[in-house]
Design a protein around this motif. Structure first.
Motif, PDB file in Angstrom:
ATOM      1  N   TYR A  76       0.926  -1.283   0.179  1.00 27.34           N
ATOM      2  CA  TYR A  76      -0.066  -0.024   0.095  1.00 27.34           C
ATOM      3  C   TYR A  76       0.791   1.356  -0.012  1.00 27.34           C
ATOM      4  CZ  TYR A  76      -3.189   3.466   2.046  1.00 27.34           C
ATOM      5  OH  TYR A  76      -3.997   4.629   2.315  1.00 27.34           O
ATOM      6  N   GLN A  77       1.873   1.088   0.912  1.00 24.19           N
ATOM      7  CA  GLN A  77       2.821   2.468   1.033  1.00 24.19           C
ATOM      8  C   GLN A  77       3.668   2.616  -0.494  1.00 24.19           C
ATOM      9  OE1 GLN A  77       1.303   3.819   3.816  1.00 24.19           O
ATOM     10  NE2 GLN A  77       3.185   4.445   4.472  1.00 24.19           N
TER      11      GLN A  77
ATOM     12  N   VAL B 179      -6.957 -11.870   1.459  1.00 27.53           N
ATOM     13  CA  VAL B 179      -5.999 -10.923   1.892  1.00 27.53           C
ATOM     14  C   VAL B 179      -6.208 -10.906   3.525  1.00 27.53           C
ATOM     15  CG1 VAL B 179      -5.820  -9.587   0.043  1.00 27.53           C
ATOM     16  CG2 VAL B 179      -7.350  -8.678   1.880  1.00 27.53           C
ATOM     17  N   GLY B 180      -5.255 -10.705   4.384  1.00 26.46           N
ATOM     18  CA  GLY B 180      -5.215 -10.293   5.824  1.00 26.46           C
ATOM     19  C   GLY B 180      -4.525 -11.300   6.342  1.00 26.46           C
TER      20      GLY B 180
ATOM     21  N   ALA C 112      -6.233  -3.739  -0.303  1.00 23.91           N
ATOM     22  CA  ALA C 112      -6.024  -4.370  -1.576  1.00 23.91           C
ATOM     23  C   ALA C 112      -7.135  -3.630  -2.456  1.00 23.91           C
ATOM     24  CB  ALA C 112      -6.719  -5.823  -1.445  1.00 23.91           C
ATOM     25  N   ASP C 113      -8.016  -3.003  -2.277  1.00 24.38           N
ATOM     26  CA  ASP C 113      -8.980  -2.224  -3.245  1.00 24.38           C
ATOM     27  C   ASP C 113      -8.428  -1.177  -3.995  1.00 24.38           C
ATOM     28  OD1 ASP C 113     -11.176  -3.946  -2.961  1.00 24.38           O
ATOM     29  OD2 ASP C 113     -12.051  -2.622  -1.538  1.00 24.38           O
TER      30      ASP C 113
ATOM     31  N   ASP D  52      -1.499  -5.712  -9.015  1.00 24.37           N
ATOM     32  CA  ASP D  52      -2.158  -6.966  -8.708  1.00 24.37           C
ATOM     33  C   ASP D  52      -2.053  -7.554  -7.516  1.00 24.37           C
ATOM     34  OD1 ASP D  52      -3.037  -7.369 -11.520  1.00 24.37           O
ATOM     35  OD2 ASP D  52      -1.027  -7.907 -12.211  1.00 24.37           O
ATOM     36  N   VAL D  53      -3.323  -8.201  -7.099  1.00 26.56           N
ATOM     37  CA  VAL D  53      -3.075  -8.858  -5.867  1.00 26.56           C
ATOM     38  C   VAL D  53      -3.472 -10.508  -6.380  1.00 26.56           C
ATOM     39  CG1 VAL D  53      -4.004  -9.392  -3.369  1.00 26.56           C
ATOM     40  CG2 VAL D  53      -3.824  -6.957  -4.431  1.00 26.56           C
ATOM     41  N   LEU D  54      -2.670 -11.350  -6.345  1.00 33.39           N
ATOM     42  CA  LEU D  54      -2.804 -12.557  -7.122  1.00 33.39           C
ATOM     43  C   LEU D  54      -2.876 -13.809  -5.689  1.00 33.39           C
ATOM     44  CD1 LEU D  54      -0.063 -12.319  -9.566  1.00 33.39           C
ATOM     45  CD2 LEU D  54      -2.390 -11.807 -10.035  1.00 33.39           C
ATOM     46  N   PHE D  55      -4.153 -14.397  -5.845  1.00 36.04           N
ATOM     47  CA  PHE D  55      -4.725 -15.258  -4.806  1.00 36.04           C
ATOM     48  C   PHE D  55      -4.205 -16.684  -5.260  1.00 36.04           C
ATOM     49  CE2 PHE D  55      -8.057 -12.360  -3.335  1.00 36.04           C
ATOM     50  CZ  PHE D  55      -7.264 -11.720  -2.476  1.00 36.04           C
TER      51      PHE D  55
END
Ligand SMILES: Cc1cc2nc3c(=O)[nH]c(=O)nc-3n(C[C@H](O)[C@H](O)[C@H](O)COP(=O)(O)OP(=O)(O)OC[C@H]3O[C@@H](n4cnc5c(N)ncnc54)[C@H](O)[C@@H]3O)c2cc1C
Length: 473
Positions: free
Chosen positions: A13-14, A31-32, A211-212, A220-223
């Motif tokens: 995020y930063q 996430v989390g 994540a949003d 990308d946030v890839l699960f």
């Protein structure tokens, strides 16, 4: 970025805010990390109790920036269950006196003075010596020994004093007594946290919002994309290795995957480093969620279970957090926590066996009276607690020295840096890791301890950021 827990998501995020392109690889489907929120039987629950708290301004600023006004302050009520009695935690002298009885209370005070005057070890190396020196033998046996041994799976004289120093250093017998005496006298000084900020939608809402934000900036946030390790040439990391051995190139890799998995993926690992990393051990958590057909079971957010006749270590009551996670449900979700190593029978039990054990134990505590359990569900969290075995710092330093010689790699987080982090510690690691990369800062991320050095203090209250220290942990 390897891992979408609090440390990884904060760093991403930063970095993203600074205009950098980030890809987050997450093994799970959300996430989390350990601080995620899941949906269960029409309600939302966290993976065990997740109270966010910090006095550090930078951490709280980021948290508020992400959460906005979407949080409520929750009054904390936590007690210790010991020998069929409930003790307020933090301890309240009159309550403790009443529950212990005058004879046992006098034994505690006597034992406190004996240790304070005659038996205190100057430089305690173990958890047992540290706590006995601070509280005396009797209080140690009642309030620290059984719980710690259940949690860590080793005797308290094998547990490093570091654990006590990190987690209970500000608490003393006199501090607790003073705090209790001053309450109700208009004195605003509080030495122990009695309120905390909790995001609407559960503790994981913070990381979902991050994540949003990342997605809104085309990151990308890839699960379900577990990373096998890092790709190195010489002592420079050049990317990450996926499960199918495909290499994705990156300039910098921040890793929150378990430290031992990361290190074992490195080429040409010197023998002492391989040996050292092998001897760092993690403890696993088993969470048994029970749905109970009642709305008013007991008032606590969570209860520590110190009684040695129960294997369970803690019971959380999610109905006492915020209304929005309960929704329309008329039932209560409880979470019973158990801890075990991979080779222990508890870990090897089937889910049904664990649910039966939890049902039996919750009835034994008397916490649910005659209410009926209508559902059960198990979540297993492997490697959730880095074990601070006596002398572990020496072993860890061998690994750290090796990792420091590798360029382009930043290991952070609870798994990732073998540190018993809460969310706030992991968030701070994320913030500082990003600053090291973008602002040429030179923070030693292996030495982060939010409790020691506040750059600037501020606490979250219902009206936002309160400058200065309002509470201590
Ligand atoms: C039962 C329990 C109660 C807790 N209570 C509190 C509390 O009250 N307050 C508090 O502040 N904190 C609490 N914590 C601690 C808090 O959950 C952690 O401090 C925090 O989640 C650590 O964040 P992290 O990012 O360092 O690690 P994690 O949350 O562990 O995140 C690491 C992420 O990396 C992913 N990952 C691992 N390996 C790979 C791989 N090879 N490839 C890709 N992804 C990978 C994992 O799936 C995970 O999502 C609690 C923890 C537990 C277990």
């Amino acid at each position: 970025m390897i891992g979408a827990g609090p440390a990884g998501m904060t760093a991403a995020y930063q970095l993203c805010k600074e205009g950098h392109h980030v890809t987050v690889y997450e093994a799970d489907n959300a996430v989390g990390g350990m601080a995620k929120t899941i949906k269960l039987w029409g309600q939302k629950v966290d993976l065990g109790p997740h109270r966010f708290f910090s006095n550090e301004k930078r951490i709280n600023e980021v948290w508020l920036e992400v959460v906005g006004r979407n949080f409520s302050m929750v009054d904390r009520l936590t007690r210790i269950y010991y020998k069929k009695k409930f003790f307020h935690y933090p301890l309240k002298p009159m309550d403790a006196l009443f529950n212990l009885g005058i004879f046992e209370a006098m034994r505690c005070v006597l034992s406190y003075f004996v240790y304070a005057i005659f038996l205190k070890v100057k430089d305690p190396r173990t958890f047992e010596a540290w706590v006995k020196g601070r509280f005396g033998k009797r209080l140690y046996e009642i309030f620290f020994k059984t719980y710690s041994e259940k949690l860590w799976g080793i005797k308290c004289d094998e547990l490093d004093a570091d654990f006590a120093a990190q987690r209970i250093k500000k608490l003393s017998l006199f501090g607790a007594v003073w705090n209790a005496l001053m309450q109700g006298r208009g004195n605003k000084h509080k030495t122990l946290v009695d309120q905390f900020a909790y995001p609407h939608g559960g503790t994981g809402a913070v990381y979902e919002a991050m994540a949003d934000f990342l997605r809104s900036r085309d990151c990308d946030v890839l699960f379900e994309t577990p990373i096998r390790g890092v790709h190195c040439e010489g002592n420079r990391v050049l990317g990450v290795v996926l499960q199918d051995d495909h290499i994705e190139p990156f300039d910098e890799v921040i890793s929150t995957m378990p430290l031992n998995h990361l290190v074992n993926s490195l080429p040409n690992l010197p023998q002492p480093v391989a040996q050292a990393v092998d001897s760092l051990k993690f403890r696993n958590t088993l969470l048994v969620f029970l749905e109970v057909d009642s709305q008013n079971l007991f008032p606590d957010n969570w209860v520590y279970v110190h009684s040695s006749d129960l294997e369970c270590g803690r019971v959380t009551n999610f109905r006492n957090w915020t209304k929005d996670i309960v929704g329309e449900s008329t039932k209560t979700i409880l979470c019973l926590e158990y801890w075990a190593n991979f080779d222990e029978s508890l870990w090897q039990m089937s889910n049904d066996e664990l649910i039966n054990l939890a049902k039996k134990e919750i009835l034994m505590t008397g916490l649910i009276g005659n209410s009926v359990v209508t559902n059960g569900c198990v979540r297993r969290i492997p490697r959730s607690y880095p074990i601070y075995e006596s002398g572990y710092t020496k072993t860890l330093s061998i690994v750290v020295e090796h990792l420091k010689s590798i360029e382009g790699l930043t290991p952070i987080g609870r798994y990732g840096s073998f540190k018993y982090n809460n969310q706030d510690h992991s968030i701070l690691m994320g913030i500082l890791a990003a600053e090291n990369l973008t602002k040429n800062a030179n923070y030693d991320l292996w030495n982060i301890n939010t409790d020691d050095d506040y750059q600037e203090e501020a606490t979250i209250t219902e009206t936002g950021l309160f400058p200065g220290r309002k509470f201590e942990t």
